[in-house]
Design an enzyme around this catalytic site. Structure first.
Site, mmCIF file in Angstrom:
data_model
loop_
_atom_site.group_PDB
_atom_site.id
_atom_site.type_symbol
_atom_site.label_atom_id
_atom_site.label_comp_id
_atom_site.label_asym_id
_atom_site.label_seq_id
_atom_site.Cartn_x
_atom_site.Cartn_y
_atom_site.Cartn_z
ATOM 1 N N HIS A 46 0.802 -1.223 0.000
ATOM 2 C CA HIS A 46 0.000 0.000 0.000
ATOM 3 C C HIS A 46 0.832 1.269 0.000
ATOM 4 O O HIS A 46 0.397 2.307 -0.466
ATOM 5 C CB HIS A 46 -0.995 -0.023 1.153
ATOM 6 N N CYS A 64 -9.223 -3.716 -10.325
ATOM 7 C CA CYS A 64 -8.811 -2.494 -9.634
ATOM 8 C C CYS A 64 -7.467 -2.671 -8.934
ATOM 9 O O CYS A 64 -7.028 -1.803 -8.195
ATOM 10 C CB CYS A 64 -9.875 -2.019 -8.657
HETATM 11 C C1 PEP Z 1 -6.087 -5.497 -4.324
HETATM 12 O O1 PEP Z 1 -5.844 -6.272 -3.389
HETATM 13 O O2 PEP Z 1 -5.745 -5.713 -5.505
HETATM 14 C C2 PEP Z 1 -6.815 -4.244 -4.069
HETATM 15 C C3 PEP Z 1 -7.190 -3.469 -5.056
HETATM 16 O O3 PEP Z 1 -7.018 -3.902 -2.763
HETATM 17 P P1 PEP Z 1 -5.860 -3.276 -1.845
HETATM 18 O O4 PEP Z 1 -4.690 -2.989 -2.756
HETATM 19 O O5 PEP Z 1 -6.401 -2.055 -1.233
HETATM 20 O O6 PEP Z 1 -5.592 -4.356 -0.880
#
Ligand code: PEP
Ligand code: MG
Length: 600
Positions: A212, A530
């Site tokens: 993240h 996403c």
């Molecule tokens: C993912 O896991 O691909 C996602 C979009 O959620 P995050 O990156 O917030 O865990």
């Protein structure tokens, strides 16, 4: 923590030293570095009550253990450094580890806590100064050797003090305007505090490509390289540097060649930006007329101008975690309404997909740990995170649903559930959603005639393989390739040491994506990607070939992805995807992807 040994100084000298790392956010920065791991000076002197001595000694023991772990980790990473630097640093780190054990520094600091009623940090500082004074008073010719030993004691004391005084939220305000920030580790919450106009770039020792922190840095458009082993050992505040977030390195004391290449890179970037800006008013449409919806991911409200600037057609993923970061209490319903309203109004009718709190695993929000059970077991990523946590604490979910429903009449809104693994979780969440809607109606709150769609993230192998069953409960899917790759390959997405194994192009990940996409398409249910894969232009042919028509990504990726979409023919993409899906070797897949993209 740096050695002032003459040999080390000579080794460092003014010669260029390059630290390769994981290229996580493109862009070039030429600026001095500012090392956040350097202690911010002396901690204020603090006396304690006699009865607090035991707790203070426990704090000291904990800080010493943590410091030992930190230095031990630095030691395991020495192998990536040039031999001369390894020879220099290995004995130094060994000395530090000894000093963090049953040393005079720690023994006497413990004694001072009880006898002099001092806080652990004051006791450590006083004892380090006392030891340094004794060393300097030693008779002998080797003055520089004595100075070095005194310096080392003070350095280890600083590390202890830093770990003793660590605050849950880091102040990044001290970083001077235009500097490259370097540090051992930047948490997603730290990254959320960065101001893109102030920070020229970021380089860290820890981190992975799709953690993240990396996502946040990309979203903010800050050039960044993570996992640069040895960097904080070698750098000192103010060292000139070149950071290339596309090529994946930071060079301290850059030589003429590196500086010239950085200058050329910057001018190439400016030219590309002018070219991409021209695409803004044009549709994301393939050469055979297929529309592809290009949406933006939003991590913090500061990204909204970038999202508008990139011409996003909606928000495919609003990570509501930002509301819960860098604070000591939970945001109440009103605070949430106000944050969601700003985004929905700003998108002026374009769809906003609000994901309910995905807390846990890597996104550990320290300040919230008071009131909510955190996944702290041996495997937090497999623990009580995402929808599991929300169903365990339904009042959190109810409050968030209520806030989202209260802004739903202001634009097109969708609601997304994180970390779903079984259809039952969607069904349970829907019951709560409908109950909250009824309660709001009774209170006279204006709601849209039809409740917003409730979707499921497909981000675990279990959800992907049960996608046909989950599709019967959910209104739409958003495929989260970041976690999907992590859980499928058993590779932490934010861990520098296994970053080379993190590969979303592994056939296992692609097969799961294909299975989930087809399950949705069979039911004519909306499905998007996403995760970070969606923002990589080279992967667009494959994603379109698998049948996907909606991609959500960090705003700055939209122009390049649109450029790629406009160069593609859907039948070609479908043929290409079939070829890719026949492969078993991730390297071969990567080569095919490169080859196909290069021809566009
Ligand atoms: C993912 O896991 O691909 C996602 C979009 O959620 P995050 O990156 O917030 O865990
Ligand atoms: Mg995820």
């Amino acid at each position: 923590m740096r050695s002032e040994a003459p040999k080390a100084r000579k080794a460092r000298g003014e010669a260029e030293r390059r630290f390769p790392g994981i290229a996580v956010s493109p862009g070039i920065a030429t600026a001095p570095v500012y090392d956040l791991t350097e202690a911010p000076g002396e901690a204020p002197r603090r006396a304690i009550a006699p009865e607090a001595a035991e707790a203070e000694r426990a704090r000291l023991a904990e800080a010493a253990a943590y410091s030992r772990k930190q230095v031990g980790k630095l030691k395991t990473r020495l192998s990536v450094l040039p031999e001369e630097a390894q020879e220099e640093l290995a004995p130094l780190l060994d000395a530090y580890i000894l000093m963090l054990g049953n040393s005079r520094l720690l023994r006497n600091a413990r004694r001072r806590i009880g006898e002099e009623n001092l806080s652990a940090e004051t006791a450590v500082q006083d004892e380090a100064e006392a030891i340094a004074a004794v060393i300097m008073a030693t008779k002998g010719d080797d003055k520089s050797g004595l100075q070095r030993r005194a310096y080392e004691v003070r350095e280890i004391a600083k590390r202890l003090v830093r770990n003793l005084t660590a605050t849950p939220f880091r102040s990044l305000k001290e970083v001077p305007q235009g500097a490259i920030l370097i540090t051992d580790e930047l948490t997603p919450a730290d990254a959320a505090l960065l101001e893109p106009g102030r920070i020229a770039g970021v380089a860290t020792e820890e981190g992975g490509a799709d953690g993240h922190t990396a996502i946040m840095l990309r979203a903010l458009g800050i050039p960044a390289v993570l996992g640069c082993h040895g960097l904080t050992e070698a750098a000192r505040r103010g060292d000139p540097a070149v950071l290339d977030g596309g090529a994946g390195f930071i060079a301290l004391h850059p030589g003429a060649e590196t500086l010239a290449a950085a200058k050329a890179g910057l001018s190439a970037q400016a030219k590309e930006k002018t070219r991409l800006d021209k695409l803004r008013p044009l549709p994301a449409e393939t050469t055979d007329g297929q529309r592809v919806e290009l949406q933006a991911n939003l991590e913090i409200p500061a990204e909204l101008p970038l999202i508008h600037g990139a011409g996003a057609e909606g928000i495919g993923l609003l990570r509501t975690e930002f509301l819960f970061m860098n604070r000591e209490d939970l945001p109440d319903e009103e605070a949430q309404v106000s944050a969601y309203r700003d985004v929905v109004e700003s998108m002026a009718g374009r769809c906003v997909t609000i994901r309910v709190l995905d807390w846990g695993g890597e996104k550990d929000m320290e300040a919230l740990a008071q009131g909510v059970p955190v996944a702290t077991g041996p495997n937090p990523a497999l623990g009580l995170r995402g929808i599991r946590l929300l169903l365990r604490r339904p009042e959190l979910l109810e409050e968030q649903f209520a806030a989202i429903l209260r802004v739903a009449a202001l634009g097109e809104v969708r609601v997304l559930l994180p970390m779903v693994t079984v259809p039952e979780e969607v069904a349970q969440a829907r019951d709560i959603f409908e109950r909250v809607a009824k309660r709001l109606k009774r209170r006279g709150v204006e709601l849209p005639e039809k409740l917003p769609p409730l979707g499921a993230m497909i981000e675990t192998p279990g959800a992907a393989l049960a996608a046909d069953a989950i599709a019967l409960e959910a209104d739409f899917f958003a495929i989260g390739t970041n976690d999907l790759a992590m859980y499928t390959l058993a590779v932490d997405r934010a861990e520098a040491d296994v970053a080379h194994l993190y590969d979303p192009l592994h056939p296992a990940v692609l097969r799961l994506m294909q299975f989930a996409t087809e399950a949705a398409l069979r039911l004519r249910m909306p499905v998007s990607v996403c995760g970070e894969m969606a923002g990589n232009p080279k992967l667009v042919p494959l994603l379109l070939g698998l049948g996907l028509r909606a991609l959500s990504m960090n705003a700055s990726a939209i122009p390049r992805v649109k450029q790629m979409v406009r160069a593609l023919d859907i039948d070609d993409c479908a043929r290409f995807a079939r070829r890719v899906m026949e492969q078993g070797d991730p390297k071969r897949i990567a080569a095919l992807v490169e080859e196909f993209a290069a021809q566009r």
